[in-house]
Design a protein around this motif. Structure first.
Motif, PDB file in Angstrom:
ATOM      1  N   UNK A  95       0.850  -1.189   0.000  1.00  0.00           N
ATOM      2  CA  UNK A  95       0.000   0.000   0.000  1.00  0.00           C
ATOM      3  C   UNK A  95       0.885   1.238   0.000  1.00  0.00           C
ATOM      4  N   UNK A  96       0.563   2.175  -0.884  1.00  0.00           N
ATOM      5  CA  UNK A  96       1.388   3.375  -0.991  1.00  0.00           C
ATOM      6  C   UNK A  96       0.502   4.569  -1.325  1.00  0.00           C
ATOM      7  N   UNK A  97       1.126   5.696  -1.626  1.00  0.00           N
ATOM      8  CA  UNK A  97       0.399   6.955  -1.782  1.00  0.00           C
ATOM      9  C   UNK A  97      -0.566   6.967  -2.968  1.00  0.00           C
ATOM     10  N   UNK A  98      -0.347   6.128  -3.958  1.00  0.00           N
ATOM     11  CA  UNK A  98      -1.203   6.123  -5.139  1.00  0.00           C
ATOM     12  C   UNK A  98      -1.970   4.819  -5.318  1.00  0.00           C
ATOM     13  N   UNK A  99      -2.046   4.021  -4.263  1.00  0.00           N
ATOM     14  CA  UNK A  99      -2.831   2.794  -4.370  1.00  0.00           C
ATOM     15  C   UNK A  99      -2.138   1.603  -3.744  1.00  0.00           C
ATOM     16  N   UNK A 100      -2.444   0.424  -4.271  1.00  0.00           N
ATOM     17  CA  UNK A 100      -1.826  -0.825  -3.818  1.00  0.00           C
ATOM     18  C   UNK A 100      -1.198  -1.513  -5.023  1.00  0.00           C
ATOM     19  N   UNK A 101       0.048  -1.909  -4.871  1.00  0.00           N
ATOM     20  CA  UNK A 101       0.786  -2.525  -5.975  1.00  0.00           C
ATOM     21  C   UNK A 101       1.381  -3.847  -5.517  1.00  0.00           C
ATOM     22  N   UNK A 102       1.286  -4.861  -6.369  1.00  0.00           N
ATOM     23  CA  UNK A 102       1.918  -6.142  -6.086  1.00  0.00           C
ATOM     24  C   UNK A 102       3.301  -6.160  -6.721  1.00  0.00           C
ATOM     25  N   UNK A 103       4.304  -6.334  -5.891  1.00  0.00           N
ATOM     26  CA  UNK A 103       5.685  -6.357  -6.365  1.00  0.00           C
ATOM     27  C   UNK A 103       6.251  -7.761  -6.170  1.00  0.00           C
ATOM     28  N   UNK A 104       7.258  -8.135  -6.937  1.00  0.00           N
ATOM     29  CA  UNK A 104       7.846  -9.468  -6.770  1.00  0.00           C
ATOM     30  C   UNK A 104       8.622  -9.585  -5.466  1.00  0.00           C
ATOM     31  N   UNK A 105       8.737 -10.796  -4.952  1.00  0.00           N
ATOM     32  CA  UNK A 105       9.542 -11.017  -3.768  1.00  0.00           C
ATOM     33  C   UNK A 105      11.022 -10.820  -4.095  1.00  0.00           C
ATOM     34  N   UNK A 106      11.762 -10.289  -3.144  1.00  0.00           N
ATOM     35  CA  UNK A 106      13.198 -10.086  -3.290  1.00  0.00           C
ATOM     36  C   UNK A 106      13.584  -9.441  -4.621  1.00  0.00           C
ATOM     37  N   UNK A 107      13.030  -8.287  -4.934  1.00  0.00           N
ATOM     38  CA  UNK A 107      13.385  -7.639  -6.204  1.00  0.00           C
ATOM     39  C   UNK A 107      14.871  -7.282  -6.237  1.00  0.00           C
ATOM     40  N   UNK A 108      15.479  -7.473  -7.379  1.00  0.00           N
ATOM     41  CA  UNK A 108      16.906  -7.195  -7.518  1.00  0.00           C
ATOM     42  C   UNK A 108      17.158  -5.930  -8.327  1.00  0.00           C
ATOM     43  N   UNK A 109      16.405  -5.753  -9.392  1.00  0.00           N
ATOM     44  CA  UNK A 109      16.616  -4.611 -10.289  1.00  0.00           C
ATOM     45  C   UNK A 109      15.613  -3.509  -9.938  1.00  0.00           C
ATOM     46  N   UNK A 110      16.115  -2.483  -9.273  1.00  0.00           N
ATOM     47  CA  UNK A 110      15.267  -1.411  -8.753  1.00  0.00           C
ATOM     48  C   UNK A 110      15.672  -0.092  -9.399  1.00  0.00           C
ATOM     49  N   UNK A 111      14.677   0.723  -9.745  1.00  0.00           N
ATOM     50  CA  UNK A 111      14.922   2.082 -10.239  1.00  0.00           C
ATOM     51  C   UNK A 111      14.367   3.061  -9.221  1.00  0.00           C
ATOM     52  N   UNK A 112      15.164   4.072  -8.846  1.00  0.00           N
ATOM     53  CA  UNK A 112      14.754   5.069  -7.857  1.00  0.00           C
ATOM     54  C   UNK A 112      14.714   6.439  -8.516  1.00  0.00           C
ATOM     55  N   UNK A 113      13.660   7.204  -8.219  1.00  0.00           N
ATOM     56  CA  UNK A 113      13.429   8.456  -8.937  1.00  0.00           C
ATOM     57  C   UNK A 113      13.489   9.699  -8.048  1.00  0.00           C
ATOM     58  N   UNK A 114      14.003   9.563  -6.834  1.00  0.00           N
ATOM     59  CA  UNK A 114      14.178  10.726  -5.950  1.00  0.00           C
ATOM     60  C   UNK A 114      15.381  10.464  -5.054  1.00  0.00           C
ATOM     61  N   UNK A 115      16.107  11.532  -4.726  1.00  0.00           N
ATOM     62  CA  UNK A 115      17.365  11.399  -4.003  1.00  0.00           C
ATOM     63  C   UNK A 115      17.192  10.703  -2.662  1.00  0.00           C
ATOM     64  N   UNK A 116      16.188  11.107  -1.881  1.00  0.00           N
ATOM     65  CA  UNK A 116      15.964  10.479  -0.587  1.00  0.00           C
ATOM     66  C   UNK A 116      15.595   9.010  -0.711  1.00  0.00           C
TER      67      UNK A 116
END
Length: 312
Positions: free
Chosen positions: A39-60
Motif C-alpha cells: 500500500x502506498x500513496x497512489x494505491x496498492x501494488x503487487x511487487x515481486x519477492x526479493x526484487x533485484x533490479x530497482x529504479x529510484x526516482x528521488x534522491x531520498x
C-alpha cells in the motif's frame, strides 16, 4: 480376484490424483501468491519477492534503498552525481542515470527492465500509469516530505523491497540516535530558522511542514516559521527581521559565495539577533534540504549537536 483388482485400481487412482494435485500446485502461476502487496500513496501494488533490479526516482529514495543494502540499476540523479552522498555512492556506484528527478526518461527506465520502480508522488503522479506499464511502481512522499512522511516512506520502501527486517533495524537505530540528540539539546534556548539566500535578495525558508525543520522540532527545538499548508515561504530581509530567529541556519550550494560576507554591511541584516549573537551558520544545501531520508538526518545529528552547543 475381482475384488483385489478393484482395490488396486482405487489405490492407483488415489496415487495419480495426489501426484497431479502436487504437480498443479508446483506449476501454479506465481502471480499474486508469490508477490508482495504494498500500500502506498497512489494505491496498492503487487511487487515481486526479493526484487533485484530497482529504479529510484528521488534522491531520498535512493539513499534509503542503498541503506537497505540494494544497489539500484537506475537512478534519477539530475545528471549531478556529485550531489549523491558518499555513503550512498559507496553502495550504488555504477548505476545508470535515468535523467532528472522531475522528468525521468521512460525510455531509459524501460531498457533497464526493472523489477520495481520507487517514485515520488508529487513529482511522478502524472506519469504513474506509464511507469506502472514498465514495472510495478510504488509512490512515496519525498519531494515535499516532512519528517513523519519520511518515516512512513522508509517503511513502505522496506516492504516494497522485501527488506522489512533491515528497515526495522535502520529505524530502531535512528530512534536511539534521535533520543540521544534530544537529550543533548534540552538546554538550548530560543528558536531556529533555516533559509537559503537567493540572488534576488530573498530568503527561501522551509517551514515547519518540511523535512529538516520538522525533524528539528522532533528533536525538541523551537522552529520559527510555522505553516501547516506550505513547505516554504519567501522572505524579504524585512520579513526575516520580524521573525528575528535566535539561530539562523543558512544553506548554500558548494560554489555559492558566503551569505555572511555578502550582507555584512547591510543595516537590517546586522539588526538580526542571530547576527548580533554570532549564531548564523552556513551549511551545505544538499545535506540540509535535498537529502530527505533517515540516513541523511542520521549523518547530520553530530553536526546539530555542535551547532547548537556553539550557539548557547
Amino acid at each position: 480376484m475381482k475384488s483385489s483388482l478393484k482395490w488396486v485400481g482405487i489405490v492407483l487412482i488415489l496415487i495419480v490424483t495426489a501426484a497431479c494435485s502436487q504437480q498443479e500446485e508446483e506449476s501454479a502461476p506465481s502471480g499474486e501468491a508469490q508477490g508482495i502487496e504494498v500500500q502506498h500513496e497512489l494505491g496498492t501494488t503487487t511487487v515481486p519477492e526479493n526484487p533485484e533490479d530497482v529504479v529510484t526516482l528521488e534522491l531520498g529514495v535512493t539513499e534509503t534503498v542503498a541503506a537497505l543494502g540494494i544497489k539500484p540499476v537506475g537512478v534519477a540523479d539530475d545528471d549531478r552525481p556529485e550531489r549523491i552522498a558518499e555513503s550512498t555512492m559507496d553502495v550504488i556506484e555504477g548505476y545508470k542515470s535515468v535523467g532528472a528527478r522531475s522528468e525521468p526518461s521512460l525510455e531509459l527506465i524501460r531498457t533497464l527492465q526493472p523489477d520495481v520502480i520507487i517514485a515520488d508522488v508529487d513529482r511522478h503522479e502524472a506519469i504513474y500509469e506509464e511507469l506502472s506499464a514498465i514495472a510495478p511502481t510504488v509512490a512515496v512522499v519525498n519531494d515535499t516530505a516532512d519528517y513523519q512522511d519520511v518515516l512512513t516512506a522508509t517503511e513502505t520502501i522496506g516492504r516494497a523491497l522485501d527488506r522489512e527486517d533491515e528497515t526495522e533495524e535502520l529505524l530502531d537505530e535512528h530512534q536511539e540516535m534521535r533520543k540521544d540528540l534530544k537529550e543533548s539539546l534540552e538546554d538550548v534556548e530560543g528558536n531556529v530558522l533555516q533559509a537559503q539566500y537567493t540572488e534576488s535578495n530573498i530568503f527561501e525558508a522551509p517551514t515547519s511542514s518540511f523535512f529538516m525543520p520538522s525533524f528539528l522540532e522532533e528533536a525538541g527545538l523551537e522552529y520559527a516559521l510555522q505553516n501547516e499548508e506550505e513547505t516554504s515561504e519567501d522572505l524579504t530581509i524585512e520579513q526575516l527581521l520580524k521573525i528575528d530567529p535566535d539561530t539562523l541556519l543558512l544553506t548554500k550550494n558548494e560554489d555559492d559565495p558566503s551569505v555572511k560576507d555578502q550582507l555584512q554591511d547591510d543595516k537590517l541584516w546586522n539588526q538580526l539577533t542571530a547576527v548580533k549573537e554570532d549564531r548564523v551558520f552556513e551549511l551545505n544545501h544538499n545535506d540540509w534540504s535535498r537529502r530527505r531520508s533517515i540516513p541523511a538526518v542520521n549523518e547530520r545529528m553530530d553536526q546539530m549537536k555542535e551547532l547548537f552547543a556553539a550557539g548557547n
